[in-house]
Enzyme design. Structure first.
Site, PDB file in Angstrom:
ATOM      1  N   THR A 246       0.831  -1.217   0.000  1.00 20.23           N
ATOM      2  CA  THR A 246       0.000   0.000   0.000  1.00 20.23           C
ATOM      3  C   THR A 246       0.859   1.259   0.000  1.00 20.23           C
ATOM      4  OG1 THR A 246      -0.147  -0.203   2.400  1.00 20.23           O
ATOM      5  CG2 THR A 246      -2.030  -0.990   1.121  1.00 20.23           C
ATOM      6  N   GLY A 247       2.121   1.128   0.319  1.00 16.48           N
ATOM      7  CA  GLY A 247       3.024   2.279   0.302  1.00 16.48           C
ATOM      8  C   GLY A 247       3.468   2.574  -1.128  1.00 16.48           C
TER       9      GLY A 247
ATOM     10  N   LEU B 234       5.757  -0.631  11.620  1.00 22.02           N
ATOM     11  CA  LEU B 234       4.501  -0.096  11.080  1.00 22.02           C
ATOM     12  C   LEU B 234       3.965  -0.925   9.919  1.00 22.02           C
ATOM     13  CD1 LEU B 234       5.496   2.382  12.743  1.00 22.02           C
ATOM     14  CD2 LEU B 234       4.637   3.839  10.920  1.00 22.02           C
TER      15      LEU B 234
ATOM     16  N   TYR C  68      -7.258  -8.345  10.783  1.00 22.65           N
ATOM     17  CA  TYR C  68      -6.513  -7.166  11.239  1.00 22.65           C
ATOM     18  C   TYR C  68      -6.603  -7.030  12.765  1.00 22.65           C
ATOM     19  CZ  TYR C  68      -5.134  -2.182  11.400  1.00 22.65           C
ATOM     20  OH  TYR C  68      -4.523  -0.980  11.664  1.00 22.65           O
TER      21      TYR C  68
HETATM   22  N1  LIG Z   1      -3.691   5.365   9.777  1.00 23.51           N
HETATM   23  C1  LIG Z   1      -4.362   5.026  10.838  1.00 23.51           C
HETATM   24  O1  LIG Z   1      -5.377   5.650  11.134  1.00 23.51           O
HETATM   25  C2  LIG Z   1      -3.906   3.903  11.733  1.00 23.51           C
HETATM   26  C3  LIG Z   1      -4.668   3.606  12.860  1.00 23.51           C
HETATM   27  C4  LIG Z   1      -4.258   2.566  13.684  1.00 23.51           C
HETATM   28  C5  LIG Z   1      -3.109   1.868  13.419  1.00 23.51           C
HETATM   29  N2  LIG Z   1      -2.386   2.181  12.320  1.00 23.51           N
HETATM   30  C6  LIG Z   1      -1.187   1.365  12.054  1.00 23.51           C
HETATM   31  O2  LIG Z   1      -0.114   2.173  11.644  1.00 23.51           O
HETATM   32  C7  LIG Z   1       0.665   1.505  10.659  1.00 23.51           C
HETATM   33  C8  LIG Z   1       0.795   2.374   9.418  1.00 23.51           C
HETATM   34  O3  LIG Z   1      -0.496   2.648   8.905  1.00 23.51           O
HETATM   35  P1  LIG Z   1      -0.727   3.590   7.641  1.00 23.51           P
HETATM   36  O4  LIG Z   1      -1.999   4.289   7.849  1.00 23.51           O
HETATM   37  O5  LIG Z   1       0.497   4.367   7.357  1.00 23.51           O
HETATM   38  O6  LIG Z   1      -0.998   2.483   6.523  1.00 23.51           O
HETATM   39  P2  LIG Z   1      -0.327   2.276   5.093  1.00 23.51           P
HETATM   40  O7  LIG Z   1      -1.078   1.163   4.452  1.00 23.51           O
HETATM   41  O8  LIG Z   1      -0.222   3.568   4.372  1.00 23.51           O
HETATM   42  O9  LIG Z   1       1.139   1.812   5.480  1.00 23.51           O
HETATM   43  C9  LIG Z   1       1.486   0.483   5.717  1.00 23.51           C
HETATM   44  C10 LIG Z   1       2.808   0.231   5.018  1.00 23.51           C
HETATM   45  O10 LIG Z   1       3.204  -1.131   5.277  1.00 23.51           O
HETATM   46  C11 LIG Z   1       3.658  -1.681   4.048  1.00 23.51           C
HETATM   47  N3  LIG Z   1       3.502  -3.150   4.137  1.00 23.51           N
HETATM   48  C12 LIG Z   1       2.351  -3.851   4.128  1.00 23.51           C
HETATM   49  N4  LIG Z   1       2.624  -5.158   4.202  1.00 23.51           N
HETATM   50  C13 LIG Z   1       3.986  -5.274   4.260  1.00 23.51           C
HETATM   51  C14 LIG Z   1       4.885  -6.374   4.346  1.00 23.51           C
HETATM   52  N5  LIG Z   1       4.429  -7.634   4.380  1.00 23.51           N
HETATM   53  N6  LIG Z   1       6.209  -6.121   4.377  1.00 23.51           N
HETATM   54  C15 LIG Z   1       6.673  -4.849   4.321  1.00 23.51           C
HETATM   55  N7  LIG Z   1       5.880  -3.772   4.240  1.00 23.51           N
HETATM   56  C16 LIG Z   1       4.546  -3.985   4.215  1.00 23.51           C
HETATM   57  C17 LIG Z   1       2.790  -1.053   2.985  1.00 23.51           C
HETATM   58  O11 LIG Z   1       3.315  -1.165   1.689  1.00 23.51           O
HETATM   59  C18 LIG Z   1       2.719   0.377   3.499  1.00 23.51           C
HETATM   60  O12 LIG Z   1       3.802   1.139   3.036  1.00 23.51           O
HETATM   61  C19 LIG Z   1      -0.029   0.165  10.393  1.00 23.51           C
HETATM   62  O13 LIG Z   1       0.600  -0.849  11.132  1.00 23.51           O
HETATM   63  C20 LIG Z   1      -1.418   0.386  10.912  1.00 23.51           C
HETATM   64  O14 LIG Z   1      -2.007  -0.808  11.352  1.00 23.51           O
HETATM   65  C21 LIG Z   1      -2.761   3.177  11.458  1.00 23.51           C
END
Ligand SMILES: NC(=O)c1ccc[n+]([C@@H]2O[C@H](COP(=O)([O-])OP(=O)(O)OC[C@H]3O[C@@H](n4cnc5c(N)ncnc54)[C@H](O)[C@@H]3O)[C@@H](O)[C@H]2O)c1
Length: 317
Positions: free
Chosen positions: A41-42, A77, A149
């Site tokens: 997703t990044g 993250l 999740y």
């Molecule tokens: N944004 C929010 O509101 C929120 C709320 C609660 C928790 N979080 C947590 O914060 C973290 C970041 O969230 P975000 O909003 O930036 O989401 P996001 O989806 O933008 O970022 C997640 C990143 O993890 C990478 N990723 C996914 N699977 C992977 C793997 N197997 N190996 C390596 N990289 C992998 C994706 O490519 C992405 O860059 C997550 O763990 C999420 O659960 C976010």
């Protein structure tokens, strides 16, 4: 002169929404940053401004496989955060949460690094307690469509605390509540990005349910402050610590704010509520206030402005 406080910091999920802001902040503090991401997703666009930085390195790697690097601190993250993405391949989502945690905890153990887990308010499920304190154990459906999740993140917390008790690892667990800001994906189905994109494009704003369900929204800069303060807190503070903005809004209020800020003529459309959608969500951040002296500073109006500007420029491309 050499910066004696410079650390080698690993950010997994560093090309994601929150991760890319965190990488930028850590570089600004003079640290060396290794961003590990599989770009599920990044995006490279999120970190393109950092690629020329002499202390920034990117590694394409999936955290469900072990990683061998030397680091002082790890921010874990990596995990898709929006329902559309974590439900796309739910088995992989649980693997990222659980195997990813095991691999990063193993790395922390080998390198004696301090490790922070990006956990989530979803560990509280559909709560009977409001607002949610860290002592609340949650009410989570173990077999629903969000469980990959929610339960994955709960299991990751268990692993963090067992590594702490069993192997004396220095751990930090942040329970992050809804966070928004520039670099969110326009297609990730989260409510803030959805509403802004719909409003800018003049499409109807879709509200699931009657819009009376509440959420609290934290601007990404505030959240990144909280994560860094937690990482830098005394070793005795493991968390879990709630990080979020306690100002609560109904989904309908959010829609109205977005409409007025974008000066959009979009109508509001109501759709059926999906399964396991929590009615209320608001963090109790007393612990973060007392232990970290952390309080969010950016109001919803203040945070929506740069977010709307970001989406306007993205959608104009
Ligand atoms: N944004 C929010 O509101 C929120 C709320 C609660 C928790 N979080 C947590 O914060 C973290 C970041 O969230 P975000 O909003 O930036 O989401 P996001 O989806 O933008 O970022 C997640 C990143 O993890 C990478 N990723 C996914 N699977 C992977 C793997 N197997 N190996 C390596 N990289 C992998 C994706 O490519 C992405 O860059 C997550 O763990 C999420 O659960 C976010």
């Amino acid at each position: 002169m050499a910066n004696l406080l410079k650390k080698k910091v690993l950010v997994t999920g560093g090309a994601g929404f929150i991760g890319s802001h965190l990488c930028e902040r850590l570089l600004g503090m003079g640290h060396e940053v290794l961003c590990v991401d599989n770009f599920f997703t990044g995006t490279r666009e999120n970190i393109v401004g950092l690629l020329e930085h002499p202390y920034f390195e990117v590694l394409r790697h999936d955290v469900t496989f072990p990683l061998y690097v030397e680091v002082d601190e790890i921010y874990n993250l990596a995990c898709p955060a929006s329902p559309v993405h974590y439900q796309f391949d739910p088995v992989q989502t649980t693997k990222v949460c659980v195997h990813g945690a095991i691999n990063m905890l193993g790395l922390a153990r080998r390198t004696k690094a301090k490790i922070l887990q990006a956990s989530t308010s979803e560990v509280y499920g559909d709560p009977e307690e409001h607002p949610q304190r860290e002592s609340y154990w949650g009410r989570v459906n173990p077999i629903g469509i969000r469980s990959c999740y929610d339960e994955g993140k709960r299991c990751a917390e268990t692993l963090f605390f067992d590594y702490h008790r069993q192997h004396k690892l220095q751990i930090k667990v942040a329970r992050i509540f809804n966070t928004y800001g520039p670099k969110m994906r326009p297609d990730d189905g989260r409510v803030v990005s959805n509403f802004i994109v719909q409003a800018i494009q003049g499409e109807p704003i879709t509200i699931y349910g009657d819009g009376s369900q509440t959420r609290a929204f934290c601007y990404v800069d505030d959240l990144v402050d909280g994560l860094i303060k937690l990482m830098e807190s005394p070793d005795t503070l493991t968390g879990p610590v709630n990080l979020g903005n306690p100002a609560e809004f109904t989904i309908k209020q959010l829609a109205e704010k977005v409409l007025s800020m974008t000066q959009s003529a979009s109508a509001i459309e109501f759709r059926p509520l999906p399964g396991d959608d929590p009615r209320q969500r608001r963090p109790d951040i007393t612990l973060a206030g007392e232990a970290l002296r952390w309080h969010p500073e950016v109001s919803l109006e203040q945070g929506l402005r740069p977010t709307v500007a970001y989406f306007r420029s993205l959608l104009a491309q």
